[in-house]
Design a protein around this motif. Structure first.
Motif: not given
Lengths: 85, 318
Positions: A42, A61, B132, B134-137, B153-157, B159-160
Motif C-alpha cells: 500500500l 496492484l 490482489h 497474490g497480494y493479501q491487501i 483500498r486504504p492508504t498505508a497510513e 490502514y495503520a
C-alpha cells in the motif's frame, strides 16, 4: 533522478529491516525477500501515485507490477511515465 | 500420512493434561490463587474458561465480559450463558467510556474519513481481506445507515491508524483483566489458539498478553473438538468465529485468513510436520499452486510477526 533511482531510494529508505540485508537487486522479489509486506505494498502504491501522478487501479496492484524494481519500472513505463530506464 | 483425521485428539486425556498444566502453572510457577479469563462469547475463551474451572474450581476463576458499543449484542448474552453453565461469577465491565476517552473511535473514524470523507455518525465499518492477484491487501468496508456497503483500498497510513486505534479495544480489555487479577491475587489467562498464536493474530499488550496460554498449542479444529467434550454451550459452539472488533460483522477469514479454519489448520499442520503441498492439495481437492501460495503466506506472516512474540529486550550496559 531517474524513475528507477526514485523507486530504489524509496524502497531502501522505507523498508529497512533489522540486520544486514545486502544490496537490493533490480529483480529481487520484494515480498519474497521479506522487505515488503501487504502494508508495504500500500505504501508503494501511494508512493508511485504521489510521485509520478498516476492512478493505481485495484486490478493493477498485483505482484506482476509491484514485486520488484524491474516490474515497477516496466509497469510505470506502460502507464506512460517517462525516463523509466 | 496426512489425512483429514491428522488433527484429531483424544479429548479426555488432552483436557486432563491441559488442566494439570494450568494447575501447575498458576499454583506453582506463577504462585497465584486463581485465573482471570476475558470471555468474548466465542469458542476460544469459552474453552479456556472451561479448562480453568476444571483445573482450579469455579471459585478460583473470574470471568470478565467487557462489551463496548460496537460489540455484537449476543456476545454478552453468550458470555452470561457460559458463566452460568460453568458456575462462575461473571464480572461485566463495559469499556466504551475508556475507549472514548482514549480516542479509539475518533482516531479510527478520522482515518476512515481520509478515505471516505462523508463517513460519519450511524455508518458501519470493518476491515476485510481482498486478494490482489497474490497480494493479501486489507480493504476498508463502510456502510451508510440506509445504503449499500462500499469497499475502499486504504492508504498505508490510514490502514495503520485504523488498526492502531482499534487495538485500544484489546489493550483496554487486558488492562481490565489485570485490574481484577491484581485485586484477587489471580493470574491472567490468554485465549489465542495455535493458528492465531503462530500467525501473530493478536495484539501485543492486548489479547496477546497473559501469564498462561492454555490453548495456544491447539489448532482451531481441536478447540472445537475439546469445547464439545467440555460441554461448552451449543450456542457458542455454533457461533461462526468473528473478531467482534468493528461495527459491521467481520469474520476471521475476512480479517486475516482467506481460507476456512479447517483448511488453514491442515496447511499449518502439513507445513510443520513435513508434508508436501501436493498431499494437502489432494486431501482438500485444491490446486497445488493454491496450497503453495498458502504455505508462502504462512511463512511470511510468521516472519513478519515474530517480534510480537518477543519479550522486552534488556540491553546490557557492558
Amino acid at each position: 533522478m531517474t524513475v528507477r533511482g526514485k523507486i530504489r531510494a524509496f524502497i531502501e529508505e522505507t523498508f529497512t529491516l533489522p540486520g544486514p540485508k545486502g544490496r537490493l537487486t533490480e529483480g529481487e522479489s520484494l515480498m519474497g525477500s521479506g522487505r515488503v509486506d501487504s502494508m508495504g505494498v500500500l505504501s508503494l502504491a501511494s508512493f508511485v501515485q504521489d510521485t509520478f501522478g498516476i492512478d493505481v487501479r485495484d486490478d493493477e496492484l498485483v505482484p506482476d507490477n509491484f514485486d520488484s524494481i524491474d516490474k515497477l519500472v516496466q509497469y510505470l513505463t506502460r502507464k506512460g511515465v517517462g525516463r523509466a530506464a | 500420512m496426512l489425512t483429514l483425521d491428522s488433527l484429531y485428539l483424544h479429548a479426555g486425556p488432552v483436557c486432563d493434561r491441559l488442566a494439570a498444566g494450568l494447575r501447575e502453572a498458576v499454583g506453582q510457577t506463577l504462585g497465584r490463587r486463581g485465573l482471570c479469563v476475558g470471555v468474548s462469547g466465542g469458542m476460544d475463551s469459552a474453552l479456556v474458561l472451561a479448562l480453568s474451572v476444571k483445573a482450579l474450581g469455579a471459585k478460583n476463576v473470574a470471568a470478565l465480559a467487557m462489551p463496548e458499543r460496537e460489540s455484537a449484542p449476543e456476545s454478552l448474552e453468550l458470555a452470561k450463558e457460559l458463566a452460568e453453565a460453568l458456575g462462575v461469577e461473571l464480572i461485566v465491565e463495559p469499556i466504551s467510556q475508556i475507549l472514548d476517552a482514549a480516542g479509539c473511535y475518533q482516531r479510527r473514524d478520522d482515518a476512515i474519513r481520509e478515505l471516505v470523507p462523508e463517513f460519519g455518525e450511524g455508518w458501519g465499518c470493518k476491515l476485510a481481506l481482498g486478494n490482489h492477484g497474490g497480494y493479501q491487501i486489507t480493504n476498508v468496508v463502510v456502510q451508510p445507515p440506509q445504503g449499500e456497503s462500499r469497499t475502499v483500498r486504504p492508504t498505508a497510513e490510514a490502514y495503520a491508524t485504523i488498526v492502531a486505534a482499534t487495538n485500544f479495544k484489546q489493550r483496554t480489555r487486558k488492562m481490565m483483566e489485570y485490574y481484577h487479577a491484581d485485586r484477587l491475587g489471580f493470574a491472567v489467562a490468554g485465549t489465542p489458539n495455535l493458528l492465531e498464536y503462530d500467525q501473530g493474530f493478536f495484539v501485543k499488550g492486548g489479547d496477546g498478553l497473559a501469564d498462561v496460554k492454555p490453548i495456544c498449542r491447539l489448532y482451531k479444529t481441536q478447540v472445537y473438538q475439546l469445547a464439545a467434550y467440555m460441554r461448552v454451550p451449543k450456542s457458542i459452539c455454533a457461533r461462526p468465529p468473528a473478531t467482534d472488533a468493528f461495527s459491521m460483522p467481520q469474520s476471521h477469514e475476512e480479517f486475516y485468513f482467506s481460507l476456512s479454519y479447517p483448511q488453514l489448520d491442515l496447511c499449518l499442520y502439513a507445513l510443520d510436520f513435513g508434508h508436501s503441498s501436493a498431499e494437502v492439495a489432494a486431501l482438500l481437492d485444491l490446486p497445488i499452486p493454491e496450497i503453495d501460495r498458502v504455505f508462502g503466506i504462512i511463512k511470511r506472516k510468521r516472519a513478519a510477526t515474530a517480534w510480537l512474540h518477543m519479550a522486552p529486550i534488556a540491553i546490557e550496559p557492558r
